[in-house]
Design a protein around this motif. Structure first.
Motif, PDB file in Angstrom:
ATOM      1  N   LYS A 272     -20.704   6.202  -1.672  1.00 46.74           N
ATOM      2  CA  LYS A 272     -20.429   6.254  -3.122  1.00 46.74           C
ATOM      3  C   LYS A 272     -18.925   6.396  -3.366  1.00 46.74           C
ATOM      4  CE  LYS A 272     -24.705   7.719  -5.166  1.00 46.74           C
ATOM      5  NZ  LYS A 272     -25.618   8.792  -5.250  1.00 46.74           N
ATOM      6  N   ALA A 273     -18.286   7.237  -2.538  1.00 43.93           N
ATOM      7  CA  ALA A 273     -16.845   7.464  -2.705  1.00 43.93           C
ATOM      8  C   ALA A 273     -16.088   6.149  -2.504  1.00 43.93           C
ATOM      9  CB  ALA A 273     -16.359   8.522  -1.714  1.00 43.93           C
ATOM     10  N   ILE A 274     -16.486   5.373  -1.495  1.00 44.51           N
ATOM     11  CA  ILE A 274     -15.801   4.102  -1.222  1.00 44.51           C
ATOM     12  C   ILE A 274     -15.961   3.172  -2.428  1.00 44.51           C
ATOM     13  CG2 ILE A 274     -15.893   2.018   0.232  1.00 44.51           C
ATOM     14  CD1 ILE A 274     -16.687   3.882   2.585  1.00 44.51           C
ATOM     15  N   GLU A 275     -17.170   3.108  -2.936  1.00 41.56           N
ATOM     16  CA  GLU A 275     -17.439   2.222  -4.072  1.00 41.56           C
ATOM     17  C   GLU A 275     -16.604   2.637  -5.294  1.00 41.56           C
ATOM     18  OE1 GLU A 275     -18.999  -0.580  -3.656  1.00 41.56           O
ATOM     19  OE2 GLU A 275     -18.349  -0.926  -5.731  1.00 41.56           O
ATOM     20  N   GLN A 276     -16.551   3.942  -5.552  1.00 41.74           N
ATOM     21  CA  GLN A 276     -15.781   4.408  -6.717  1.00 41.74           C
ATOM     22  C   GLN A 276     -14.281   4.157  -6.536  1.00 41.74           C
ATOM     23  OE1 GLN A 276     -16.818   8.523  -7.177  1.00 41.74           O
ATOM     24  NE2 GLN A 276     -18.827   8.057  -8.028  1.00 41.74           N
ATOM     25  N   ALA A 277     -13.805   4.361  -5.301  1.00 41.05           N
ATOM     26  CA  ALA A 277     -12.371   4.132  -5.048  1.00 41.05           C
ATOM     27  C   ALA A 277     -12.043   2.652  -5.240  1.00 41.05           C
ATOM     28  CB  ALA A 277     -12.000   4.596  -3.642  1.00 41.05           C
ATOM     29  N   ARG A 278     -12.975   1.788  -4.831  1.00 37.49           N
ATOM     30  CA  ARG A 278     -12.753   0.338  -5.055  1.00 37.49           C
ATOM     31  C   ARG A 278     -12.648   0.055  -6.542  1.00 37.49           C
ATOM     32  NH1 ARG A 278     -17.352  -1.392  -1.267  1.00 37.49           N
ATOM     33  NH2 ARG A 278     -16.317  -1.456   0.757  1.00 37.49           N
ATOM     34  N   GLN A 279     -13.607   0.623  -7.297  1.00 39.89           N
ATOM     35  CA  GLN A 279     -13.619   0.353  -8.746  1.00 39.89           C
ATOM     36  C   GLN A 279     -12.363   0.885  -9.431  1.00 39.89           C
ATOM     37  OE1 GLN A 279     -17.361   1.730 -10.256  1.00 39.89           O
ATOM     38  NE2 GLN A 279     -18.473   0.143  -9.120  1.00 39.89           N
ATOM     39  N   ALA A 280     -11.819   1.976  -8.889  1.00 45.38           N
ATOM     40  CA  ALA A 280     -10.618   2.575  -9.504  1.00 45.38           C
ATOM     41  C   ALA A 280      -9.340   1.871  -9.045  1.00 45.38           C
ATOM     42  CB  ALA A 280     -10.562   4.054  -9.165  1.00 45.38           C
ATOM     43  N   GLY A 281      -9.467   0.881  -8.173  1.00 44.98           N
ATOM     44  CA  GLY A 281      -8.282   0.162  -7.680  1.00 44.98           C
ATOM     45  C   GLY A 281      -7.541   0.917  -6.589  1.00 44.98           C
ATOM     46  N   LEU A 282      -8.223   1.921  -5.981  1.00 45.16           N
ATOM     47  CA  LEU A 282      -7.580   2.702  -4.919  1.00 45.16           C
ATOM     48  C   LEU A 282      -7.933   2.163  -3.532  1.00 45.16           C
ATOM     49  CD1 LEU A 282      -8.277   6.104  -6.633  1.00 45.16           C
ATOM     50  CD2 LEU A 282      -6.003   5.181  -6.164  1.00 45.16           C
ATOM     51  N   LEU A 283      -8.825   1.224  -3.493  1.00 51.06           N
ATOM     52  CA  LEU A 283      -9.169   0.497  -2.259  1.00 51.06           C
ATOM     53  C   LEU A 283      -9.264  -0.964  -2.655  1.00 51.06           C
ATOM     54  CD1 LEU A 283     -12.122   2.316  -0.402  1.00 51.06           C
ATOM     55  CD2 LEU A 283      -9.731   2.237   0.291  1.00 51.06           C
ATOM     56  N   GLY A 284      -9.190  -1.843  -1.677  1.00 48.13           N
ATOM     57  CA  GLY A 284      -9.346  -3.273  -1.957  1.00 48.13           C
ATOM     58  C   GLY A 284      -8.009  -3.992  -1.917  1.00 48.13           C
ATOM     59  N   THR A 285      -7.928  -5.063  -2.686  1.00 47.25           N
ATOM     60  CA  THR A 285      -6.724  -5.902  -2.660  1.00 47.25           C
ATOM     61  C   THR A 285      -5.659  -5.333  -3.600  1.00 47.25           C
ATOM     62  OG1 THR A 285      -8.258  -7.735  -2.376  1.00 47.25           O
ATOM     63  CG2 THR A 285      -5.987  -8.321  -2.870  1.00 47.25           C
ATOM     64  N   ASN A 286      -4.423  -5.346  -3.121  1.00 45.64           N
ATOM     65  CA  ASN A 286      -3.271  -4.960  -3.955  1.00 45.64           C
ATOM     66  C   ASN A 286      -3.486  -3.590  -4.619  1.00 45.64           C
ATOM     67  OD1 ASN A 286      -0.813  -5.193  -5.230  1.00 45.64           O
ATOM     68  ND2 ASN A 286      -1.592  -6.476  -6.894  1.00 45.64           N
ATOM     69  N   ILE A 287      -3.649  -2.574  -3.782  1.00 51.06           N
ATOM     70  CA  ILE A 287      -3.974  -1.222  -4.283  1.00 51.06           C
ATOM     71  C   ILE A 287      -2.893  -0.713  -5.245  1.00 51.06           C
ATOM     72  CG2 ILE A 287      -4.275   1.194  -3.565  1.00 51.06           C
ATOM     73  CD1 ILE A 287      -5.543   0.081  -0.977  1.00 51.06           C
ATOM     74  N   LEU A 288      -3.302  -0.338  -6.435  1.00 51.15           N
ATOM     75  CA  LEU A 288      -2.413   0.190  -7.496  1.00 51.15           C
ATOM     76  C   LEU A 288      -1.213  -0.728  -7.758  1.00 51.15           C
ATOM     77  CD1 LEU A 288      -2.313   4.002  -6.522  1.00 51.15           C
ATOM     78  CD2 LEU A 288      -3.641   2.981  -8.371  1.00 51.15           C
ATOM     79  N   GLY A 289      -1.372  -2.018  -7.438  1.00 47.45           N
ATOM     80  CA  GLY A 289      -0.280  -2.975  -7.680  1.00 47.45           C
ATOM     81  C   GLY A 289       0.831  -2.902  -6.646  1.00 47.45           C
ATOM     82  N   SER A 290       0.533  -2.252  -5.486  1.00 50.07           N
ATOM     83  CA  SER A 290       1.580  -2.051  -4.477  1.00 50.07           C
ATOM     84  C   SER A 290       1.776  -3.251  -3.564  1.00 50.07           C
ATOM     85  CB  SER A 290       1.194  -0.855  -3.590  1.00 50.07           C
ATOM     86  OG  SER A 290      -0.008  -1.191  -2.878  1.00 50.07           O
ATOM     87  N   GLY A 291       0.812  -4.161  -3.569  1.00 48.80           N
ATOM     88  CA  GLY A 291       0.856  -5.267  -2.615  1.00 48.80           C
ATOM     89  C   GLY A 291       0.106  -4.940  -1.329  1.00 48.80           C
ATOM     90  N   PHE A 292      -0.239  -3.646  -1.138  1.00 46.68           N
ATOM     91  CA  PHE A 292      -0.966  -3.233   0.077  1.00 46.68           C
ATOM     92  C   PHE A 292      -2.474  -3.351  -0.162  1.00 46.68           C
ATOM     93  CE2 PHE A 292      -3.064   0.414   2.304  1.00 46.68           C
ATOM     94  CZ  PHE A 292      -2.983  -0.115   3.585  1.00 46.68           C
ATOM     95  N   SER A 293      -3.171  -3.964   0.798  1.00 50.59           N
ATOM     96  CA  SER A 293      -4.622  -4.136   0.669  1.00 50.59           C
ATOM     97  C   SER A 293      -5.326  -3.454   1.831  1.00 50.59           C
ATOM     98  CB  SER A 293      -4.980  -5.629   0.676  1.00 50.59           C
ATOM     99  OG  SER A 293      -4.323  -6.271  -0.384  1.00 50.59           O
ATOM    100  N   PHE A 294      -6.417  -2.794   1.500  1.00 51.97           N
ATOM    101  CA  PHE A 294      -7.143  -2.046   2.545  1.00 51.97           C
ATOM    102  C   PHE A 294      -8.562  -1.801   2.065  1.00 51.97           C
ATOM    103  CE2 PHE A 294      -8.324   2.353   4.021  1.00 51.97           C
ATOM    104  CZ  PHE A 294      -8.548   2.026   5.349  1.00 51.97           C
TER     105      PHE A 294
END
Ligand SMILES: Cc1cc2nc3c(=O)[nH]c(=O)nc-3n(C[C@H](O)[C@H](O)[C@H](O)COP(=O)(O)O)c2cc1C
Ligand code: SF4
Ligand code: SF4
Length: 636
Positions: A272-294
């Motif tokens: 659940k935590a992973i899913e929520q972090a993805r939805q919040a833009g804290l995981l996935g592509t271009n995290i928080l607009g930083s260009g870093f993806s994870f």
């Protein structure tokens, strides 16, 4: 706008939204129910149901949240009530009746039901606070600080209390800065060996290769250990944030949680935590607009202890049998699918956000020079307050057992502590004032391990304890190395013989010799450390081994084949039949003097008569060696 400003701005918005959601919780009364595994085992889900029903029945407007473990597992089910005008108060050992009273009398009226209170969470002049107790003065929660206080399934709670700020901060700096900060903090891995985390990350960062991985090791297979489970169930975002920072530092785009399948609640909450972090833009592509993806996935291990060893863990993730591999190469240079991989323990990763947020120097202010920070222990066994405790490194065993754990139950005396699980060792009373850190523990023949701590009292036989842990490692040996597979079997055979009164002169020396061979001839840490419980018990409790071998006597009266149950004629209250009725095999008869006597041929040593004999008589005793029964009988 440059990317650092974008990250800062995007995160500030997220933080603001989360803080608003968190603040809104305080508009009306709030009830927290601990529903981690320890709470559930004690009936927390029933308490939760009762609270919700009672609120509805009485028309009381209050929020109810499920939270994780506060560490006070001994007092579960645990409920905390926030009511305007009162300090937040935690209640322990909550029954359905107490839950009803809290709703009706406290929320419905103004009686805070202090007779059921464990402690307040803040200093106040109404109820003693947790920090007023000796335990509260020793504990220093860093990675447990939010456990039991936030809903692990609501990312907003974690963010509102400072969560993910470290990740946002890291993303505005160079990855090398992150590595340097972790190196400067002196953080050592909490998975057992205490390897410096910054050095591991640096090796992985510098290792050639485009594709890299980070893995959170949540295999936690040691008997008596439950820290990692509790953290994942109580605050999974803290560990996820640590993993994301590790990924950024080393240049990984994919991470994994390796969690044993026997931890279904931890698996559920991490997913659940992973899913929520993805939805919040804290995981996935271009995290928080930083260009870093994870991104992160969960891999469920099947529960083999050896799969917690990093190379076996990797093998099992690759679909191979979970067998350890030769190192070097170490995973940091060639790990999962041959790529550079950082593997860190749950707790190690949980410290990372705190260090990045508050700085390496801040971390070094707690603990010792060689082992900075805190240590999380799972107190189990013969201790009054079982549960979790986070204390500064360098805290003494005595403080942990007596101030945090409140000592030994039933007025018994402390005998030893088995620290570090099956790879660790048993330390005696003389070690109670030893400060606990990585180095002093290994000097004393034990190990920090992952933090499992089993307290033993006068009724525990140290030969039997060594046999128990060796039995565990022997069964969990993957069988790859001859010395681990067969050497531990031979050691176990000798220990079993000793506990049955069949020990021979020279057995202790043979055990010591075999222990060295097993250590030397084993590939991985399982075999290299398996003899530790035997070595430490021989080192500190050799007299108990000798009593078993030379006198067929178990001084702790624990080894079944070396004891006999006996009814003291002078103490037996002749008209009382309590023991007779309790015996499942009708081994107790009444002699011509109306004294109860145990037929030793029939007795199966179940201890029922010992428990049934009324405390004012205490006529049933255990004798060792069993031959003492005949001797006593002659004297009657
Ligand atoms: C038999 C065996 C079992 C292990 N089990 C675990 C485990 O359950 N969790 C863990 O973090 N480390 C475990 N380790 C240690 C890992 O191999 C590895 O050192 C650790 O995950 C590294 O993380 P750290 O640097 O954060 O301590 C085990 C080691 C051995 C030899
Ligand atoms: S030491 Fe034991 S568990 Fe480790 S690889 Fe060898 S046989 Fe397997
Ligand atoms: S120990 Fe158990 S079997 Fe033996 S006499 Fe007592 S009750 Fe009966």
């Amino acid at each position: 706008m440059n990317s650092s400003s974008i990250v800062a701005e995007t995160f500030a918005k997220l933080q603001q939204k989360s803080r608003t959601a968190w603040q809104s919780l305080r508009d009306r009364p709030l009830i927290l129910v601990g529903t981690a595994t320890c709470g559930r085992a004690a009936g927390a889900l029933e308490i939760l149901k009762v609270i919700k029903e009672e609120l509805e029945k009485h028309g009381i407007d209050a929020q109810v949240l499920e939270v994780g473990c506060m560490g006070h597992c001994y007092a579960e089910p645990l409920v905390t009530v926030y009511k305007p005008g009162f300090p937040p108060i935690s209640y322990g050992y909550v029954t359905e009746g107490i839950a009803g009273r809290l709703v009706q009398d406290f929320l419905g009226g103004d009686d805070p039901c202090l007779e059921f209170a464990l402690a307040a969470l803040e200093t106040n002049d109404m109820v003693p606070a947790l920090t007023d107790f000796p335990r509260g003065m020793i504990e220093k929660p860093i990675i447990l600080d939010k456990c039991g206080l936030i809903d692990p399934e609501q990312i907003e709670h974690y963010i509102a209390l400072g969560g993910y700020a470290a990740q946002a901060r890291a993303l505005t700096r160079e990855p090398e800065w992150v590595v340097e900060e972790i190196k400067a903090s002196g953080l050592r891995g909490r998975g057992g060996a205490g390897f410096p985390t910054g050095r591991k990350w640096e090796t992985c960062r510098l290792a050639p290769g485009e594709k890299k991985y980070v893995i959170c090791n949540a295999d936690e297979g040691d008997p008596g250990a439950f820290m990692d489970r509790a953290i994942l169930e109580s605050n999974p975002h803290e560990v996820l944030e640590g993993l994301a920072i590790a990924a950024y530092a080393v240049g990984a785009r994919q991470g994994y949680f390796y969690i044993r399948a026997e931890y279904p609640l931890a698996v559920e909450r991490v997913k659940k935590a992973i899913e929520q972090a993805r939805q919040a833009g804290l995981l996935g592509t271009n995290i928080l607009g930083s260009g870093f993806s994870f991104d992160v996935d969960v891999f469920q291990g099947s529960g083999a202890f050896v799969c917690g060893e990093e190379t076996a863990l990797i093998a099992s993730m690759e679909g191979e049998p979970g067998l350890p591999r030769h190192r070097p190469p170490f995973p940091a240079t060639a790990g999962l699918r041959g790529r550079p991989t950082v593997i860190n323990n749950v707790k190690t990763l949980a410290y990372v956000p705190h260090i990045i947020e508050r700085g390496a120097q801040w971390f070094r202010e707690t603990g010792t020079a060689g082992s900075p920070g805190t240590a999380v222990f799972a107190l189990a066994g013969k201790v009054i307050n079982t549960g979790l405790a986070e204390v500064p490194m360098g805290t003494t065993l005595r403080q942990l057992v007596y101030d945090v754990g409140s000592g030994i139950p039933k007025g018994k005396s402390f005998k030893a502590v088995q620290i570090g699980g099956p790879s660790g060792g048993c330390l005696p009373e003389a070690a109670l004032d030893m400060p606990i850190d990585f180095d002093s523990l290994s000097q004393a023949g034990a190990m920090m391990g992952s933090g499992g701590m089993v307290i033993l009292d006068e009724d525990d036989c140290m030969v039997e304890i060594a046999r128990f842990f060796l039995d565990f490692t022997q069964k969990e040996s993957c069988g790859k190395c001859t010395m681990c597979r067969l050497g531990t079997r031979q050691m176990l055979d000798i220990l079993e013989a000793i506990t049955k009164g069949q020990g021979k002169p020279g057995d202790i020396e043979l055990l010591l010799e075999l222990a060295e061979d097993v250590k030397a001839g084993s590939l991985c840490g399982l075999g290299k450390t398996a003899p530790n419980p035997v070595l430490s018990t021989i080192r500190y409790f050799r007299d108990e081994y000798e009593a078993h071998i030379k006198e067929r006597r178990c001084p702790a009266l624990m080894c079944q084949e070396l004891i006999a149950y006996y009814i003291l004629p002078e103490k037996c209250e002749r008209s009382c039949d309590a023991c007779v009725g309790s015996c499942p095999v009708e081994a107790i008869y009444t002699n011509e003097d109306r004294v109860k006597v145990i037929d030793q041929q029939k007795c199966v040593k179940c201890a029922s008569c010992l428990e049934a004999c009324p405390p004012q008589y205490k006529a049933v005793v255990k004798l060792s060696p069993p031959e003492l029964v005949a001797e006593r009988g002659r004297k009657v």
